[in-house]
Design a protein around this motif. Structure first.
Motif, mmCIF file in Angstrom:
data_model
loop_
_atom_site.group_PDB
_atom_site.id
_atom_site.type_symbol
_atom_site.label_atom_id
_atom_site.label_comp_id
_atom_site.label_asym_id
_atom_site.label_seq_id
_atom_site.Cartn_x
_atom_site.Cartn_y
_atom_site.Cartn_z
ATOM 1 N N ASN A 183 10.014 4.733 -8.329
ATOM 2 C CA ASN A 183 11.402 5.391 -8.035
ATOM 3 C C ASN A 183 11.839 5.735 -6.568
ATOM 4 O O ASN A 183 12.912 5.660 -6.094
ATOM 5 C CB ASN A 183 11.939 6.056 -9.178
ATOM 6 N N PHE A 184 10.747 6.429 -6.312
ATOM 7 C CA PHE A 184 10.729 7.111 -5.140
ATOM 8 C C PHE A 184 10.651 6.008 -3.764
ATOM 9 O O PHE A 184 11.426 6.165 -2.693
ATOM 10 C CB PHE A 184 9.611 8.289 -4.861
ATOM 11 N N ILE A 185 9.920 5.109 -4.032
ATOM 12 C CA ILE A 185 9.811 3.947 -3.007
ATOM 13 C C ILE A 185 10.956 3.337 -2.965
ATOM 14 O O ILE A 185 11.463 3.008 -1.968
ATOM 15 C CB ILE A 185 8.665 2.994 -3.362
ATOM 16 N N ASP A 186 11.663 3.075 -4.288
ATOM 17 C CA ASP A 186 12.922 2.241 -4.132
ATOM 18 C C ASP A 186 14.128 3.065 -3.613
ATOM 19 O O ASP A 186 15.181 2.306 -3.155
ATOM 20 C CB ASP A 186 13.088 1.634 -5.486
ATOM 21 N N SER A 187 14.087 4.450 -3.816
ATOM 22 C CA SER A 187 15.231 5.186 -3.057
ATOM 23 C C SER A 187 15.296 4.926 -1.659
ATOM 24 O O SER A 187 16.572 5.350 -1.197
ATOM 25 C CB SER A 187 14.941 6.484 -3.527
ATOM 26 N N LYS A 188 14.262 4.691 -0.948
ATOM 27 C CA LYS A 188 14.428 4.537 0.484
ATOM 28 C C LYS A 188 14.716 5.768 1.182
ATOM 29 O O LYS A 188 15.163 5.896 2.436
ATOM 30 C CB LYS A 188 15.347 3.348 1.075
ATOM 31 N N GLN A 189 14.550 7.016 0.426
ATOM 32 C CA GLN A 189 14.616 8.347 0.841
ATOM 33 C C GLN A 189 13.679 8.887 1.729
ATOM 34 O O GLN A 189 13.766 9.684 2.499
ATOM 35 C CB GLN A 189 15.345 9.427 -0.176
ATOM 36 N N TYR A 190 12.465 8.738 1.365
ATOM 37 C CA TYR A 190 11.279 9.048 1.893
ATOM 38 C C TYR A 190 10.586 8.043 2.939
ATOM 39 O O TYR A 190 10.030 7.173 2.554
ATOM 40 C CB TYR A 190 10.290 9.269 0.888
ATOM 41 N N LYS A 191 11.010 8.304 4.128
ATOM 42 C CA LYS A 191 10.725 7.291 5.100
ATOM 43 C C LYS A 191 9.617 7.572 6.041
ATOM 44 O O LYS A 191 9.010 6.622 6.795
ATOM 45 C CB LYS A 191 12.190 7.107 6.078
ATOM 46 N N GLU A 192 8.855 8.551 5.867
ATOM 47 C CA GLU A 192 7.802 8.915 6.521
ATOM 48 C C GLU A 192 6.631 9.624 5.642
ATOM 49 O O GLU A 192 6.983 10.196 4.655
ATOM 50 C CB GLU A 192 8.179 10.068 7.861
ATOM 51 N N HIS A 193 5.365 9.448 5.968
ATOM 52 C CA HIS A 193 4.463 10.046 5.447
ATOM 53 C C HIS A 193 3.907 10.978 6.305
ATOM 54 O O HIS A 193 3.948 10.817 7.466
ATOM 55 C CB HIS A 193 3.325 9.127 4.891
ATOM 56 N N ILE A 194 3.247 11.891 5.963
ATOM 57 C CA ILE A 194 2.356 13.052 6.499
ATOM 58 C C ILE A 194 0.972 13.220 5.925
ATOM 59 O O ILE A 194 1.025 13.212 4.760
ATOM 60 C CB ILE A 194 3.137 14.324 6.405
ATOM 61 N N PHE A 200 1.441 12.945 1.995
ATOM 62 C CA PHE A 200 2.935 13.369 1.465
ATOM 63 C C PHE A 200 3.784 12.162 1.765
ATOM 64 O O PHE A 200 3.735 11.885 3.091
ATOM 65 C CB PHE A 200 3.320 14.754 1.834
ATOM 66 N N TYR A 201 4.939 12.093 1.379
ATOM 67 C CA TYR A 201 5.964 11.391 1.576
ATOM 68 C C TYR A 201 7.089 12.292 1.647
ATOM 69 O O TYR A 201 7.579 13.172 0.727
ATOM 70 C CB TYR A 201 6.341 10.004 0.789
ATOM 71 N N THR A 202 7.976 12.203 2.867
ATOM 72 C CA THR A 202 8.998 13.334 3.101
ATOM 73 C C THR A 202 10.403 12.806 3.327
ATOM 74 O O THR A 202 10.324 11.656 3.983
ATOM 75 C CB THR A 202 8.568 14.197 3.954
ATOM 76 N N LYS A 203 11.403 13.315 3.216
ATOM 77 C CA LYS A 203 12.797 13.057 3.524
ATOM 78 C C LYS A 203 12.855 13.400 5.068
ATOM 79 O O LYS A 203 13.526 12.960 5.800
ATOM 80 C CB LYS A 203 13.617 13.679 2.656
ATOM 81 N N SER A 204 12.218 14.631 5.527
ATOM 82 C CA SER A 204 12.499 15.146 6.804
ATOM 83 C C SER A 204 11.095 15.787 7.212
ATOM 84 O O SER A 204 10.677 16.748 6.754
ATOM 85 C CB SER A 204 13.498 16.292 6.895
#
Length: 169
Positions: free
Chosen positions: A53-64, A120-124
């Motif tokens: 659901n997080f992948i599909d949301s496309k809100q988390y575009k970067e990994h750290i 981590f995957y992050t929005k910002s």
């Protein structure tokens, strides 16, 4: 004489003002764990498989990637019990600051040959760094390195899952 009949409307105010189900993300905190070997040393991995659901949301575009280089490691490349306790305290502090509103999500943690890497995957990224610094302010200087990259399709995460014959759910 006409009778006036009262009209009764039943409204679900919660549904009027809540997010649509598509936009609402919920974190399944079920973790998997595994161990394998590389060059005769253990590789320990744990992660969350239920993040589709997080992948599909496309809100988390970067990994750290948060990499901790052990100050003291055992012969087989894993941390000493004391350092492992400190690492768990740091991870707990990060999760508390980063996941409370799902600004960022810890997806995978692997330990091998003197390092522990947390992805981590992050929005910002700027917001991640601000919160990370706040979470880590209670600790002495830590032996960490942080890298990040664009990853809209979560290729790093899904690639690691596939290497363990797992798929995001």
């Amino acid at each position: 004489m006409k009778k006036i009949l009262p009209l009764i409307f039943i409204l679900n105010f919660g549904s009027l003002f809540s997010q649509s189900k598509e936009n609402k993300l919920e974190l399944n905190d079920t973790w998997f764990g595994g161990e394998t070997e590389n060059n005769g040393k253990p590789v320990i991995i744990r992660g969350r498989q239920y993040l589709k659901n997080f992948i599909d949301s496309k809100q988390y575009k970067e990994h750290i990637e948060f990499v901790w280089k052990f100050e003291n490691k055992t012969e087989n490349g894993i941390p000493t019990p004391e350092e492992n306790i400190l690492m768990q305290k740091v991870e707990d502090a990060l999760i508390e600051k980063l996941e409370s509103d799902l600004q960022s999500v810890l997806t995978l943690v692997y330990t091998h040959d003197g390092i522990r890497s947390s992805i981590f995957y992050t929005k910002s990224v700027p917001e991640f760094l601000k919160r990370m610094n706040k979470a880590l302010s209670e600790f002495k200087k830590l032996p960490i390195e942080i890298t990040n990259g664009k990853d809209i399709d979560w290729e790093l995460y899904t690639g690691i899952l596939k290497s363990y014959n797992l798929e995001p759910k």
